[in-house]
Design a protein around this motif. Structure first.
Motif, PDB file in Angstrom:
ATOM      1  N   UNK A 291       0.838  -1.193   0.000  1.00 40.04           N
ATOM      2  CA  UNK A 291       0.000   0.000   0.000  1.00 40.04           C
ATOM      3  C   UNK A 291       0.875   1.246   0.000  1.00 40.04           C
ATOM      4  N   UNK A 292       0.314   2.354  -0.514  1.00 42.32           N
ATOM      5  CA  UNK A 292       1.048   3.611  -0.509  1.00 42.32           C
ATOM      6  C   UNK A 292       0.061   4.753  -0.402  1.00 42.32           C
ATOM      7  N   UNK A 293       0.543   5.888   0.033  1.00 43.74           N
ATOM      8  CA  UNK A 293      -0.291   7.076   0.230  1.00 43.74           C
ATOM      9  C   UNK A 293       0.204   7.840   1.439  1.00 43.74           C
ATOM     10  N   UNK A 294      -0.245   7.442   2.615  1.00 46.36           N
ATOM     11  CA  UNK A 294       0.279   8.032   3.839  1.00 46.36           C
ATOM     12  C   UNK A 294       1.709   7.566   4.087  1.00 46.36           C
ATOM     13  N   UNK A 295       2.002   6.351   3.643  1.00 44.54           N
ATOM     14  CA  UNK A 295       3.351   5.796   3.705  1.00 44.54           C
ATOM     15  C   UNK A 295       3.422   4.617   2.739  1.00 44.54           C
ATOM     16  N   UNK A 296       4.542   3.943   2.680  1.00 40.61           N
ATOM     17  CA  UNK A 296       4.746   2.765   1.850  1.00 40.61           C
ATOM     18  C   UNK A 296       4.786   1.580   2.803  1.00 40.61           C
TER      19      UNK A 296
ATOM     20  N   UNK B 229       7.526  10.887  -1.379  1.00 40.73           N
ATOM     21  CA  UNK B 229       6.313  10.578  -2.120  1.00 40.73           C
ATOM     22  C   UNK B 229       5.484   9.483  -1.433  1.00 40.73           C
ATOM     23  N   UNK B 230       5.978   8.989  -0.296  1.00 40.25           N
ATOM     24  CA  UNK B 230       5.265   7.972   0.491  1.00 40.25           C
ATOM     25  C   UNK B 230       4.888   6.757  -0.347  1.00 40.25           C
ATOM     26  N   UNK B 231       5.825   6.300  -1.127  1.00 40.68           N
ATOM     27  CA  UNK B 231       5.649   5.107  -1.954  1.00 40.68           C
ATOM     28  C   UNK B 231       7.004   4.635  -2.433  1.00 40.68           C
TER      29      UNK B 231
END
Length: 245
Positions: free
Chosen positions: A87-92, A194-196
């Protein structure tokens, strides 16, 4: 001349037979290869970052035209059942499905686990000391790979062992038909703000309980044996034709 010619043909057949005998174990070893390797699909074509040409970009769209959040699941042994979720967005981050696990550790009892960035050629097996095998039953929110938090420090590189790293390995422990198998997946988060990151490729050992080296792929030397055998066959045929001429 006849005797010499007959001797040449016999020698060619004998050497060809000997080559086949020598090559047979190598061919059998390839047929019984115990490491299965796969690459992630390229989802950004043409590439916009150098890493786009190597793997799957797991980064959201922060430009306002799409979602900054996303996820992708990975089926390591290609049996139709997803094994891990990224998952990615707030973090990876990464989560394990079912009884599968990954190598990691806890910084504090109230935080989710951190995935260990394993160097190439490290042994991935039953013991991963000083880290441990952790599943979703131990860390319900999965593993942190990389995260960015602006704390006013210009030298701050991000949180997580994959933050700022182009390529490293996560150790995997898979449950397949009730047996424990070991594998790896190669990840990177070179742009942690970029939290990914990127997911490149993965592999696992088909023999239950047998360790695997991080980055290990099916042995290519067998192909060299097969190609070498083909060269020998061509050479011997050419020699036979020269004698006939």
């Amino acid at each position: 001349m006849l005797a010499a010619h007959h001797y040449g043909r016999s020698g060619w057949r004998g050497l060809l037979l000997a080559s086949a005998v020598l090559l047979a174990p190598g061919v059998a070893a390839f047929a019984q290869g115990t490491i299965v390797y796969n690459r992630m699909p390229l989802n950004i074509v043409p590439p916009q970052f150098p890493w786009d040409a190597e793997g799957y970009r797991a980064i959201g769209d922060w430009g306002g035209t799409g979602s900054p959040y996303g996820s992708v699941s990975v089926d390591i042994n290609q049996d139709g059942q997803d094994d891990y979720l990224f998952t990615w967005g707030m973090d990876f981050g990464m989560s394990c499905f079912g009884d599968n696990k990954a190598a990691g550790y806890f910084l504090t009892p109230w935080e989710r686990a951190r995935a260990k960035a394993v160097p190439v050629n490290s042994v991935i097996g039953a013991s991963m000391s000083p880290v441990a095998w952790i599943g979703n039953q131990d860390s319900p929110f999965g593993f942190g790979l990389s995260s960015w938090r602006d704390i006013g420090d210009p030298d701050f590189k991000g949180i997580g062992e994959f933050a700022g790293v182009e390529s490293a390995y996560a150790g995997l422990q898979l449950q397949i038909n009730g047996n424990t198998h070991y594998g790896w997946i190669r990840l990177g988060a070179p742009l942690p703000f970029l939290n990914g990151g990127w997911i490149y490729d993965f592999a696992y050992e088909t023999r239950p309980g047998v360790p695997i080296l991080a980055g290990a792929v099916p042995e290519p030397s067998t192909w060299a044996l097969v190609i070498g055998g083909g060269v020998l066959v061509v050479w011997f045929k050419r020699k036979r034709n020269e004698r006939r001429g």
